[in-house]
Write an enzyme that holds these catalytic residues in place. Structure first.
Site, PDB file in Angstrom:
ATOM      1  N   CYS A   1      35.213   2.145 -24.565  1.00  0.00           N
ATOM      2  CA  CYS A   1      34.388   1.990 -23.368  1.00  0.00           C
ATOM      3  C   CYS A   1      35.129   2.446 -22.120  1.00  0.00           C
ATOM      4  CB  CYS A   1      33.936   0.539 -23.204  1.00  0.00           C
ATOM      5  SG  CYS A   1      35.286  -0.636 -22.990  1.00  0.00           S
TER       6      CYS A   1
ATOM      7  N   HIS B   1       0.821  -1.210   0.000  1.00  0.00           N
ATOM      8  CA  HIS B   1       0.000   0.000   0.000  1.00  0.00           C
ATOM      9  C   HIS B   1       0.855   1.261   0.000  1.00  0.00           C
ATOM     10  CE1 HIS B   1      -2.122   3.289   2.130  1.00  0.00           C
ATOM     11  NE2 HIS B   1      -3.047   2.988   1.244  1.00  0.00           N
TER      12      HIS B   1
END
Length: 802
Positions: free
Chosen positions: A751, A420
């Site tokens: 990279c 919730h």
């Protein structure tokens, strides 16, 4: 079934019947009529229409008093709201049902009893005519009653559902949404009860709830009734399934996480006003998943069929019957938060400092907020809460929503990402950390804290106000350069969120992060635990692998799920996975590692990268790495994965590694598999023509190339000032590498860290015509824009916008 005025069976309902039976019952009818024929199991039932609610109140002459109570209400007056709500519920309950309604309910109850037998119990659920709409979907506004047996209890539960139209939270919610109290009515659904109290239940979404990534089914579950998952009373199990490859026939769980599942909700013996109770979950059950892989995949199939039918992302409740073992769908509604987030705008909360960590848990959302903590131990303390405070509680309930709307952030001891508190936090757009055990004792009343959900799946609660910034970019305005921009990534927790970046794939996916964070132990120690001489480390390994047949299965599943998550996030864009590149001292720091690693004076230049893969000291560990990659490509179907070999010193070493890979199922060219090599040693550059014959592409590792060109140990602070990727010698090697790859028709990217840190290096490489630049996530947008501008200067038109 007889003709009725007020009852409609699910088989006669569809999604166009919201005005008659409310969103929940209309959805159940849609599921029963259209999805059940496709194999989606839905328990049968019927709905008492909203007309029954209105007619009962009309006959009882209740409307005038309800208007007097509710018309003047001010939602800020919590005391008056609570008083009016209590009286309104009394009025509606007392109005009861007309004799005709009762007769029809009894008759249809007997029809359901005839279908399912004398042991039948039902779930009696409220379904308001204005709930579950795409623009208004707070769950739990009205009441539901479970395990109802017999006509008397059924009639009472229906009356209680009617009264729940005026719960305090429902009244407050309608005021917030601008709904007229008297234009909302309540239908009641009566559905055969799935005995999840003896099985399991939970919630699943057809997207990732945190990032909005739409290519996965996200399933959560725990033992017992599903209310514990929704209420946040448990930390549930979590599973992901990748939809595109699932549709192609690849049946595999993409990723899983074992939850604590501290408690389970079961039924009380006998018929009572409180039919359920919470009991501890036995340790044996906590130590295993509440669903098998086969069951996860069946639920994923249900979810995909439901999403296809509705044509939009869905929020679905499921239950497993402990008596017949069946899996059932008991509710489905459109997902209204993550799917509605602006897909064309990227908002990033970036912490610009750190604080002392007070608590950690599951991150909900990706935002950061600060404020004084308000520790709420029960609902009576909510009146002291002030707007802008951080709500700290064991868990939350729907009754707390009026206060939660004013919170800067939410922290709970218990709960998972579909509880919730998490649902409300997402809808409100505030950060929440759920499942942060002992948060209510770790955080003090009035203490200023920072709740950060911007650092991955783990949410952090810091002491004090930690500074942060918010970056917003309209992706629809971004052009894309001819040079492919890619991203470096190691953390699977960040994959779905970073997949929104305007990149062409992952230029470097590091195994090391997954091994450190998810596997933790040395692969050879997992294979040969008996050779680990420390008893505490052996015990630690035993605990890690306790759910697996052996250490090898543990390593392969964990590594493949980490890599698979990254590959799925960017699918079908390429993901270049670098094989492990730990140094011996780093391997030795893993659990059990010191019994398998030599002590080296300079690990940076020692037993690392390709040298390990075919060596007797590590070849069994390398076989597990390959097995994990084979599982990603073949079982999971993620053939967008390419493999990259790091620190490959010599040509004959490259040949041995390629042969070893093929021997372990990673054969270059099979099913399109490409093998790249890191171009990070001067010999890779000098012999680029020969290496090009063995590999499908090159990725420049500027960190090691700089180290070996300048003779600087990048780990040594004494000579760190001499480490500079912009040195002319390093740039000369970069030029030779790019030109050599082009000469041989091989793609070449970079990279290493240099383009992320130095725009001038990125510019140098673009001018050379490098194929791709892979960057850290925080550098992508800035560098992309700079590359577009540079290419325009060079006369290269952008590829596309958006």
């Amino acid at each position: 079934m007889q003709d009725t005025t007020y009852i409609r069976w699910f088989s006669d309902l569809g999604r166009d019947d919201v005005s008659s039976v409310g969103g929940k019952n209309a959805s159940l009818g849609e599921l029963y009529r259209h999805l059940r024929p496709l194999g989606v199991e839905v328990p049968d039932g019927f709905a008492l229409t909203a007309a029954a609610f209105r007619d009962a109140l009309t006959e009882a002459k209740a409307w005038d008093e309800l208007h007097r109570l509710l018309d003047p209400l001010d939602k800020t007056d919590v005391v008056s709201l609570a008083r009016a709500g209590a009286r309104a519920r009394e009025i509606v309950y007392a109005a009861g049902l007309t004799p005709r309604m009762e007769d029809e309910l009894r008759a249809e109850w007997r029809g359901l009893l005839a279908k399912y037998g004398e042991t039948l119990t039902v779930a009696v659920r409220s379904s308001a005519t204005a709930e579950d709409l795409p623009t208004a979907s707070f769950a739990g506004q009205h009441e539901s009653y479970l395990n109802v047996a017999g006509e008397i209890d059924l009639l009472d539960a229906v009356r209680r559902c009617h009264a729940s139209l005026f719960t305090d939270r429902a009244i407050s919610y309608r005021i917030d949404q601008g709904f007229d109290h008297f234009k909302v009515a309540l239908s009641v659904g009566v559905q055969k009860m799935v005995r999840a109290d003896l099985g399991a239940a939970g919630v699943m979404f057809t997207l990732d709830t945190e990032s909005g990534f739409r290519d996965v089914v996200f399933i959560t579950g725990a033992y017992g009734l599903g209310e514990t998952v929704v209420q946040g009373a448990v930390d549930p199990d979590e599973f992901y399934v990748h939809k595109p490859t699932f549709r192609q026939g690849h049946r595999a769980v993409l990723r899983r996480r074992l939850g604590e599942k501290q408690v389970r909700m079961i039924y009380r013996p006998g018929r009572t006003r409180e039919p359920t109770r919470i009991v501890p979950t036995p340790n044996a059950d906590r130590e295993r998943f509440c669903l098998t892989d086969e069951e996860v995949l069946r639920l994923a199939e249900y979810a995909i069929r439901i999403e296809d039918h509705y044509g939009q992302p869905m929020d679905i409740e499921w239950a497993k019957d402990g008596l017949d073992g069946g899996l059932y769908i008991v509710q489905a509604r459109p997902e209204t938060v993550a799917s509605r987030s602006g897909a064309l705008e990227m908002e990033s909360f970036v912490p610009e400092g750190k604080g002392r960590v007070l608590a950690t848990g599951r991150a909900v959302g990706a935002r950061i907020a600060s404020g004084p903590a308000r520790v709420v131990t029960d609902a009576h303390h909510l009146s002291a809460f002030r707007p802008g405070e951080v709500l700290v509680a064991d868990t939350t309930t729907p009754d707390w929503e009026p206060v939660m709307k004013t919170a800067a952030a939410i922290v709970t001891n218990r709960g998972g990402r579909t509880c919730h508190a998490a649902i409300v936090a997402r809808e409100l757009g505030i950060p929440a950390v759920v499942g942060a055990e002992r948060a209510t004792s770790a955080l003090s009343e009035g203490q200023v804290v920072t709740v950060s959900c911007a650092e991955g799946d783990t949410g952090m609660v810091y002491d004090g106000a930690v500074p942060f910034r918010v970056d917003r970019v309209d992706l629809s305005l971004l052009s894309r350069p001819q040079t492919r921009i890619m991203v470096n990534l190691g953390n699977p927790d960040q994959a779905f969120r970073n997949a929104r970046l305007p990149v062409d794939g992952v230029g470097l996916a590091r195994m090391e992060f997954i091994i450190i964070e998810s596997i933790k132990a040395h692969p050879m120690a997992l294979i040969h635990r008996d050779r680990v001489e420390d008893a505490a480390e052996r015990d630690h390994i035993a605990r890690l692998i306790r759910h697996y047949p052996d250490g090898s299965a543990y390593f392969v599943e964990r590594l493949s799920e980490g890599i698979g998550t990254i590959a799925a996030a960017f699918h079908p864009r390429p993901v270049i996975v670098r094989l492990s590149d730990f140094k011996t001292n780093e391997y030795a720091s893993l659990i059990g590692g010191r019994w398998f690693e030599p002590v080296e004076e300079n690990p940076m230049l020692g037993f690392r990268g390709a040298a390990r893969y075919a060596h007797p000291a590590y070849e069994e560990g390398f076989a597990l790495e390959c097995k994990a990659l084979v599982r990603v490509r073949e079982t999971m179907g993620l053939t967008n994965v390419k493999v990259m070999v790091p620190f490959c010193r010599r040509l004959d070493e490259a040949e041995r590694v390629i042969a070893a890979m093929a021997g372990h199922g990673l054969e270059r060219g099979r099913d399109g598999l490409e093998a790249y090599v890191m171009c990070e040693i001067p010999n890779n550059v000098l012999l680029v023509d020969e290496f090009a014959k063995l590999f499908d592409g090159f990725s420049i590792g500027s960190n090691d190339l700089t180290q070996l060109t300048l003779g600087v140990d990048r780990d040594s602070p004494l000579v760190a000032f001499d480490f500079d990727e912009r040195d002319p010698g390093v740039l000369a090697f970069l030029r030779q590498a790019v030109e050599g790859a082009k000469r041989n028709g091989r793609p070449c990217g970079i990279c290493g860290q240099a383009p992320s840190d130095y725009p001038e290096v990125a510019e140098f490489l673009v001018r050379l015509g490098i194929d791709s630049i892979s960057l850290t996530p925080d550098s992508v947008l800035k560098t992309l824009s700079a590359v577009v501008d540079l290419e325009r200067q060079l006369g290269r038109a952008p590829r596309e916008a958006g």
